[in-house]
Design an enzyme around this catalytic site. Structure first.
Site, mmCIF file in Angstrom:
data_model
loop_
_atom_site.group_PDB
_atom_site.id
_atom_site.type_symbol
_atom_site.label_atom_id
_atom_site.label_comp_id
_atom_site.label_asym_id
_atom_site.label_seq_id
_atom_site.Cartn_x
_atom_site.Cartn_y
_atom_site.Cartn_z
ATOM 1 N N ASN A 11 0.854 -1.195 0.000
ATOM 2 C CA ASN A 11 0.000 0.000 0.000
ATOM 3 C C ASN A 11 0.895 1.252 0.000
ATOM 4 O O ASN A 11 1.711 1.432 0.901
ATOM 5 C CB ASN A 11 -0.894 -0.041 1.254
ATOM 6 N N HIS A 14 0.980 6.254 1.842
ATOM 7 C CA HIS A 14 1.727 7.222 2.644
ATOM 8 C C HIS A 14 2.945 7.805 1.937
ATOM 9 O O HIS A 14 3.547 8.756 2.425
ATOM 10 C CB HIS A 14 2.041 6.638 4.024
ATOM 11 N N HIS A 47 -5.580 3.689 -1.725
ATOM 12 C CA HIS A 47 -6.903 4.066 -1.211
ATOM 13 C C HIS A 47 -7.220 5.482 -1.668
ATOM 14 O O HIS A 47 -6.564 6.434 -1.238
ATOM 15 C CB HIS A 47 -6.862 3.971 0.322
ATOM 16 N N ARG A 49 -9.370 8.241 -1.083
ATOM 17 C CA ARG A 49 -10.348 8.696 -0.092
ATOM 18 C C ARG A 49 -11.194 9.828 -0.649
ATOM 19 O O ARG A 49 -10.757 10.566 -1.524
ATOM 20 C CB ARG A 49 -9.622 9.195 1.167
ATOM 21 N N ARG A 53 -6.860 12.862 0.701
ATOM 22 C CA ARG A 53 -5.777 13.338 1.584
ATOM 23 C C ARG A 53 -4.427 12.742 1.196
ATOM 24 O O ARG A 53 -3.400 13.293 1.512
ATOM 25 C CB ARG A 53 -6.092 13.020 3.040
ATOM 26 N N GLU A 74 -8.629 0.550 -3.105
ATOM 27 C CA GLU A 74 -9.411 0.643 -1.856
ATOM 28 C C GLU A 74 -10.309 1.846 -1.927
ATOM 29 O O GLU A 74 -9.849 2.939 -2.301
ATOM 30 C CB GLU A 74 -8.451 0.870 -0.690
ATOM 31 N N THR A 105 -8.264 3.839 8.415
ATOM 32 C CA THR A 105 -9.500 3.054 8.431
ATOM 33 C C THR A 105 -9.620 2.369 9.786
ATOM 34 O O THR A 105 -8.831 1.490 10.114
ATOM 35 C CB THR A 105 -9.463 2.008 7.296
ATOM 36 N N GLU A 155 -11.037 -9.233 3.338
ATOM 37 C CA GLU A 155 -9.762 -8.856 3.948
ATOM 38 C C GLU A 155 -10.051 -8.672 5.435
ATOM 39 O O GLU A 155 -10.831 -7.794 5.814
ATOM 40 C CB GLU A 155 -9.215 -7.567 3.327
ATOM 41 N N HIS A 197 -3.772 -4.291 7.828
ATOM 42 C CA HIS A 197 -3.836 -3.160 8.748
ATOM 43 C C HIS A 197 -2.901 -3.362 9.935
ATOM 44 O O HIS A 197 -3.080 -4.281 10.721
ATOM 45 C CB HIS A 197 -5.246 -2.866 9.272
HETATM 46 N N1 PXP Z 1 -5.957 -2.918 4.230
HETATM 47 C C1 PXP Z 1 -6.911 -1.964 4.322
HETATM 48 C C2 PXP Z 1 -8.283 -2.308 3.903
HETATM 49 C C3 PXP Z 1 -6.594 -0.667 4.777
HETATM 50 O O1 PXP Z 1 -7.557 0.266 4.873
HETATM 51 C C4 PXP Z 1 -5.264 -0.374 5.115
HETATM 52 C C5 PXP Z 1 -4.902 1.008 5.569
HETATM 53 O O2 PXP Z 1 -5.068 1.902 4.541
HETATM 54 C C6 PXP Z 1 -4.308 -1.387 4.975
HETATM 55 C C7 PXP Z 1 -4.683 -2.646 4.551
HETATM 56 C C8 PXP Z 1 -2.864 -1.149 5.252
HETATM 57 O O3 PXP Z 1 -2.701 -0.847 6.603
HETATM 58 P P1 PXP Z 1 -1.288 -0.324 7.100
HETATM 59 O O4 PXP Z 1 -1.017 0.954 6.371
HETATM 60 O O5 PXP Z 1 -1.500 -0.144 8.566
HETATM 61 O O6 PXP Z 1 -0.282 -1.391 6.767
#
Ligand code: PXP
Length: 249
Positions: A11, A14, A47, A49, A53, A74, A105, A155, A197
């Site tokens: 992901n 960030h 993701h 949003r 952001r 996402e 999330t 998930e 997550h």
């Molecule tokens: N899976 C989903 C559905 C999420 O919303 C997120 C956070 O955006 C993640 C995985 C990844 O989480 P993390 O950034 O804490 O590894």
């Protein structure tokens, strides 16, 4: 006996958070996606949003056009996002709850309360050839309903477990069991099982012991590690941890 493979979805939200903190175009999340894939990522997650952001519409378009691995989009189950997903046609859409005021999330999707909306929403995505994933807590009622509304994948939300592990809280073991039992219930309902997550090297390795999970989606920790060792090395170390976990007996 060979162990079943496990995929890592990286992901890159960030990377976009850092870019947006300064404005401008750098660091480029699409460059991060390429670097992650080169280092062994099996897919990329982003993701979009409602408040944009981190990831923006143009990032999604470029990811879809430029990366050679599956794109997991996402999003919240809104009409706006449906329109964008149907235009971009990612490999999969992972539907998540979204609150403007949350930092990330925070909980799983309530599939039971939203079943009629989600059934119709999932049908439109599937009709376009997009796999549908629902991000849910490992609760039996949510898992059963996920199947009924037509999801291909669940998930399971690992955030609570990861927080308990980080706090050395004795309740972590019970939450781990909940994840393992949830994975078993989902697989026996015919769903593919992912997790995500808050995962780090240690928690990803431990969760990979359970062969029912076929994919982890991991972002924040990898982007943090990238500051110290580079994104490619962070991804390589994560894949190695997951494979070590897989081989554990
Ligand atoms: N899976 C989903 C559905 C999420 O919303 C997120 C956070 O955006 C993640 C995985 C990844 O989480 P993390 O950034 O804490 O590894």
């Amino acid at each position: 006996m060979p162990f079943p493979p496990i995929r890592l979805g990286v992901n890159i939200d960030h990377v976009a958070t850092v870019r947006n903190a300064r404005g401008g175009l750098l660091p480029d999340p699409v460059r991060a996606a390429h670097a992650a894939i080169e280092a062994g990522a099996d897919g990329i997650t982003a993701h979009l949003r409602e408040d944009r952001r981190h990831i923006r519409d143009a990032d999604m378009e470029r990811l879809r056009a430029e990366i050679a691995r599956p794109l997991n989009f996402e999003m919240a189950a809104t009409e706006e996002m449906l329109g964008i997903a149907l235009k971009i046609r990612p490999h999969a859409c992972c539907l998540v709850p979204e609150k403007r005021e949350e930092r990330t999330t925070e909980g799983g999707l309530d599939v039971v309360a939203g079943s009629s909306h989600l059934r119709e929403f999932a049908a439109q995505l599937r009709h376009a050839g997009i796999r549908v994933s629902l991000f849910i807590a490992p609760e039996p009622a949510q898992i059963a309903m996920a199947r009924q509304v037509g999801a291909d994948i669940v998930e399971l939300h690992t955030g609570t477990w990861c927080e308990l592990v980080a706090a050395h809280d004795a309740a972590a073991d019970a939450e781990y069991e909940r994840l393992i039992n949830g994975a078993a219930a989902a697989a026996s309902a015919g769903l593919e099982v992912h997790a995500g997550h808050g995962l780090d090297f240690r928690t990803a390795e431990k969760l990979a012991h359970c062969h029912t999970f076929v994919e982890f989606n991991i972002g924040h920790y990898l982007v943090g590690e990238a500051i110290f060792v580079g994104l490619g090395e962070a991804v390589r170390q994560m894949k190695a941890a997951m494979i070590r976990g897989r081989k554990f007996r």
